[in-house]
Design a protein around this motif. Structure first.
Motif, PDB file in Angstrom:
ATOM      1  N   LYS A  85       3.320  10.596   9.776  1.00  0.00           N
ATOM      2  CA  LYS A  85       4.433   9.668   9.953  1.00  0.00           C
ATOM      3  C   LYS A  85       5.115   9.944  11.293  1.00  0.00           C
ATOM      4  O   LYS A  85       5.341  11.103  11.653  1.00  0.00           O
ATOM      5  CB  LYS A  85       5.438   9.786   8.810  1.00  0.00           C
ATOM      6  N   LEU A  86       5.456   8.867  11.974  1.00  0.00           N
ATOM      7  CA  LEU A  86       5.991   8.966  13.331  1.00  0.00           C
ATOM      8  C   LEU A  86       7.401   8.391  13.388  1.00  0.00           C
ATOM      9  O   LEU A  86       7.661   7.315  12.838  1.00  0.00           O
ATOM     10  CB  LEU A  86       5.079   8.200  14.289  1.00  0.00           C
ATOM     11  N   ILE A  87       8.295   9.095  14.056  1.00  0.00           N
ATOM     12  CA  ILE A  87       9.660   8.611  14.264  1.00  0.00           C
ATOM     13  C   ILE A  87       9.901   8.507  15.768  1.00  0.00           C
ATOM     14  O   ILE A  87       9.649   9.444  16.521  1.00  0.00           O
ATOM     15  CB  ILE A  87      10.699   9.528  13.604  1.00  0.00           C
ATOM     16  N   GLY A  88      10.388   7.342  16.193  1.00  0.00           N
ATOM     17  CA  GLY A  88      10.643   7.112  17.601  1.00  0.00           C
ATOM     18  C   GLY A  88      12.096   7.388  17.960  1.00  0.00           C
ATOM     19  O   GLY A  88      13.007   7.161  17.160  1.00  0.00           O
ATOM     20  N   CYS A 146       5.845   3.265  14.222  1.00  0.00           N
ATOM     21  CA  CYS A 146       6.914   4.162  13.766  1.00  0.00           C
ATOM     22  C   CYS A 146       7.415   3.803  12.375  1.00  0.00           C
ATOM     23  O   CYS A 146       7.567   2.626  12.021  1.00  0.00           O
ATOM     24  CB  CYS A 146       8.090   4.119  14.748  1.00  0.00           C
ATOM     25  N   SER A 147       7.718   4.832  11.598  1.00  0.00           N
ATOM     26  CA  SER A 147       8.369   4.648  10.298  1.00  0.00           C
ATOM     27  C   SER A 147       9.862   4.409  10.462  1.00  0.00           C
ATOM     28  O   SER A 147      10.519   3.852   9.577  1.00  0.00           O
ATOM     29  CB  SER A 147       8.157   5.885   9.428  1.00  0.00           C
ATOM     30  N   LEU A 148      10.404   4.862  11.599  1.00  0.00           N
ATOM     31  CA  LEU A 148      11.835   4.741  11.877  1.00  0.00           C
ATOM     32  C   LEU A 148      12.040   4.944  13.373  1.00  0.00           C
ATOM     33  O   LEU A 148      11.300   5.695  14.004  1.00  0.00           O
ATOM     34  CB  LEU A 148      12.612   5.813  11.100  1.00  0.00           C
ATOM     35  N   ILE A 149      13.033   4.262  13.934  1.00  0.00           N
ATOM     36  CA  ILE A 149      13.425   4.506  15.315  1.00  0.00           C
ATOM     37  C   ILE A 149      14.917   4.810  15.351  1.00  0.00           C
ATOM     38  O   ILE A 149      15.727   4.079  14.774  1.00  0.00           O
ATOM     39  CB  ILE A 149      13.079   3.310  16.227  1.00  0.00           C
ATOM     40  N   VAL A 200      10.791  -2.861  12.602  1.00  0.00           N
ATOM     41  CA  VAL A 200      10.826  -1.423  12.364  1.00  0.00           C
ATOM     42  C   VAL A 200      12.241  -1.032  11.932  1.00  0.00           C
ATOM     43  O   VAL A 200      13.210  -1.449  12.569  1.00  0.00           O
ATOM     44  CB  VAL A 200      10.436  -0.641  13.642  1.00  0.00           C
ATOM     45  N   PRO A 201      12.411  -0.261  10.883  1.00  0.00           N
ATOM     46  CA  PRO A 201      13.757   0.177  10.495  1.00  0.00           C
ATOM     47  C   PRO A 201      14.375   1.066  11.569  1.00  0.00           C
ATOM     48  O   PRO A 201      13.658   1.831  12.230  1.00  0.00           O
ATOM     49  CB  PRO A 201      13.531   0.940   9.194  1.00  0.00           C
ATOM     50  N   ILE A 202      15.681   0.962  11.735  1.00  0.00           N
ATOM     51  CA  ILE A 202      16.341   1.728  12.788  1.00  0.00           C
ATOM     52  C   ILE A 202      17.617   2.395  12.287  1.00  0.00           C
ATOM     53  O   ILE A 202      18.252   1.932  11.329  1.00  0.00           O
ATOM     54  CB  ILE A 202      16.671   0.865  14.025  1.00  0.00           C
ATOM     55  N   MET A 218      17.628   6.081   5.383  1.00  0.00           N
ATOM     56  CA  MET A 218      16.773   4.948   5.723  1.00  0.00           C
ATOM     57  C   MET A 218      15.323   5.223   5.334  1.00  0.00           C
ATOM     58  O   MET A 218      14.630   4.340   4.805  1.00  0.00           O
ATOM     59  CB  MET A 218      16.890   4.645   7.215  1.00  0.00           C
ATOM     60  N   LEU A 219      14.847   6.429   5.559  1.00  0.00           N
ATOM     61  CA  LEU A 219      13.479   6.775   5.198  1.00  0.00           C
ATOM     62  C   LEU A 219      13.269   6.701   3.683  1.00  0.00           C
ATOM     63  O   LEU A 219      12.236   6.203   3.212  1.00  0.00           O
ATOM     64  CB  LEU A 219      13.119   8.169   5.719  1.00  0.00           C
ATOM     65  N   ARG A 220      14.244   7.184   2.922  1.00  0.00           N
ATOM     66  CA  ARG A 220      14.143   7.102   1.454  1.00  0.00           C
ATOM     67  C   ARG A 220      14.123   5.642   0.999  1.00  0.00           C
ATOM     68  O   ARG A 220      13.362   5.266   0.107  1.00  0.00           O
ATOM     69  CB  ARG A 220      15.312   7.840   0.795  1.00  0.00           C
ATOM     70  N   SER A 221      14.981   4.840   1.621  1.00  0.00           N
ATOM     71  CA  SER A 221      15.047   3.415   1.270  1.00  0.00           C
ATOM     72  C   SER A 221      13.718   2.715   1.548  1.00  0.00           C
ATOM     73  O   SER A 221      13.244   1.907   0.748  1.00  0.00           O
ATOM     74  CB  SER A 221      16.177   2.745   2.065  1.00  0.00           C
ATOM     75  N   GLU A 222      13.108   3.054   2.684  1.00  0.00           N
ATOM     76  CA  GLU A 222      11.836   2.442   3.041  1.00  0.00           C
ATOM     77  C   GLU A 222      10.729   2.920   2.106  1.00  0.00           C
ATOM     78  O   GLU A 222       9.840   2.139   1.722  1.00  0.00           O
ATOM     79  CB  GLU A 222      11.494   2.752   4.491  1.00  0.00           C
ATOM     80  N   ASP A 223      10.759   4.188   1.710  1.00  0.00           N
ATOM     81  CA  ASP A 223       9.748   4.718   0.788  1.00  0.00           C
ATOM     82  C   ASP A 223       9.829   3.998  -0.552  1.00  0.00           C
ATOM     83  O   ASP A 223       8.798   3.663  -1.152  1.00  0.00           O
ATOM     84  CB  ASP A 223       9.947   6.226   0.574  1.00  0.00           C
ATOM     85  N   LYS A 224      11.047   3.731  -1.052  1.00  0.00           N
ATOM     86  CA  LYS A 224      11.216   3.028  -2.315  1.00  0.00           C
ATOM     87  C   LYS A 224      10.703   1.600  -2.236  1.00  0.00           C
ATOM     88  O   LYS A 224      10.111   1.077  -3.178  1.00  0.00           O
ATOM     89  CB  LYS A 224      12.699   3.034  -2.717  1.00  0.00           C
ATOM     90  N   SER A 225      10.945   0.952  -1.106  1.00  0.00           N
ATOM     91  CA  SER A 225      10.532  -0.444  -0.948  1.00  0.00           C
ATOM     92  C   SER A 225       9.013  -0.590  -0.909  1.00  0.00           C
ATOM     93  O   SER A 225       8.469  -1.652  -1.174  1.00  0.00           O
ATOM     94  CB  SER A 225      11.134  -1.046   0.317  1.00  0.00           C
ATOM     95  N   GLU A 226       8.305   0.510  -0.581  1.00  0.00           N
ATOM     96  CA  GLU A 226       6.837   0.465  -0.524  1.00  0.00           C
ATOM     97  C   GLU A 226       6.193   0.703  -1.879  1.00  0.00           C
ATOM     98  O   GLU A 226       4.987   0.501  -2.033  1.00  0.00           O
ATOM     99  CB  GLU A 226       6.337   1.525   0.466  1.00  0.00           C
ATOM    100  N   LEU A 227       6.991   1.164  -2.863  1.00  0.00           N
ATOM    101  CA  LEU A 227       6.445   1.422  -4.196  1.00  0.00           C
ATOM    102  C   LEU A 227       6.138   0.146  -4.949  1.00  0.00           C
ATOM    103  O   LEU A 227       6.765  -0.865  -4.769  1.00  0.00           O
ATOM    104  CB  LEU A 227       7.447   2.284  -4.992  1.00  0.00           C
TER     105      LEU A 227
END
Length: 349
Positions: A183-186, A259-262, A278-280, A340-349
């Motif tokens: 996983k990459l963060i910008g 990126c998973s997040l910027i 991309v989530p920021i 934000m990362l937790r929120s994005e992980d939940k949305s992918e479930l």
């Protein structure tokens, strides 16, 4: 009065990177109003990549506003060339002197939009931008004020990228040793306005913390940000990827897709990230998120607590204290990133 069904439309806008991206919802709605028209967009040459793949634009016209097209006579000659296109409708989106002078000297059936007061006599209809709105909505409102359409629904900021740009981005990450599963963060640490910049040392702390949690980190930015990034990296204990100054605008957008997040200051590249969905996490100090904030729901804004009110009357470009950025902590940014990362992980479930 506007032509009922214009066949040739020219839109003019010569502002900055983030501002240009904030006009892309306008382009979408304008195209929906005139699906068969030729819609040309005149932009700053160095920013043409923002709209060169935009399906709502028929042609991107470039002007070298800081180079060969700088100055009154150069602008006048450019206007004469545009006059030969015989546009039915010219829409100017910003009332700065350069585009107001340029459009005033274009021969067209109808010229409308925002305009500097000196050139209003050359326009068929002048509108006043509603600056109390978010900038993207402000440009959309131009269409309502002109009576073109009342339906302003849109898909947000848009910057389609070419296959060539995606290939360059993929090659960069491959050569940097980034694995598919990582996983990459910008990080975008620059901003054209000094008072919008969060300290490089704090970006370094954020980067090291994220690296310790298993994320890879990449620094973005243009060539003008190289020294800022070099300074930030000097404080780090881990090794980031450095993409600063290595990409065109198209390639930057493509690279941000990975990126998973910027995490970013308020800046043009922030809006590029948003255009790629991309989530920021965005740090805001002197500027107003209400007017120029992330035009997306996939964003968290971080501000100093308690907030500094020195810029309540308008953003300062110079400030000795800069409490709005100095009092914005590493802990706040890391907390927002994790949220934000937790929120994005939940949305992918």
């Amino acid at each position: 009065m506007l032509p009922r069904q214009p066949q040739k439309i020219l839109v003019t806008f010569l502002m900055h990177l983030g501002d240009l991206l904030l006009t892309t919802p306008f382009l979408e709605v304008l195209r929906r109003a005139y699906p068969e028209a030729q819609i040309d967009y005149l932009v700053d040459k160095k920013l043409a990549g923002v709209v060169q793949e935009n399906k709502h634009v028929s042609r991107v016209l470039e002007i070298d506003k800081k180079g060969q097209d700088k100055g009154v006579m150069a602008l006048y000659r450019y206007a004469q060339r545009l006059s030969q296109e015989n546009y039915d409708l010219v829409i100017n989106l910003h009332p700065n002197e350069r585009t107001s002078f340029l459009t005033a000297n274009i021969k067209a059936k109808c010229k409308v939009g925002a305009c500097h007061f000196l050139f209003r006599p050359f326009y068929n209809q002048v509108i006043k931008l509603k600056r109390q709105l978010h900038a993207a909505d402000m440009y959309l409102q131009v269409l309502q004020q002109l009576g073109i359409t009342q339906d302003l629904t849109n898909q947000g900021l848009q910057m389609p990228v070419s296959e060539a740009a995606l290939a360059v981005s993929a090659q960069f990450y491959q050569q940097a040793g980034l694995k598919v599963q990582e996983k990459l963060i910008g990080l975008n640490i620059g901003s054209a306005v000094l008072t919008k910049r969060w300290a490089g040392e704090r970006f370094a702390q954020v980067a090291d913390s994220l690296n310790a949690q298993g994320y890879r980190v990449v620094f973005f930015g243009g060539t003008m940000d190289a020294e800022l990034v070099q300074d930030a990296v000097s404080y780090m204990h881990t090794q980031p990827l450095i993409a600063t100054g290595k990409f065109s605008l198209q390639e930057l957008a493509a690279a941000m897709q990975r990126c998973s997040l910027i995490i970013t200051n308020d800046s043009g590249p922030m809006h590029v990230a948003i255009s790629q969905n991309v989530p920021i996490v965005a740090m805001y100090g002197p500027s107003s998120p209400k007017l120029y904030g992330p035009y997306t729901e996939r964003a968290l804004i971080v501000r100093a607590e308690p907030p500094c009110l020195d810029c309540a009357g308008g953003m300062r470009h110079k400030c000795e204290k800069m409490d709005c950025m100095r009092n914005l902590t590493v802990a706040q940014v890391l907390q927002a990133a994790q949220e934000m990362l937790r929120s994005e992980d939940k949305s992918e479930l």
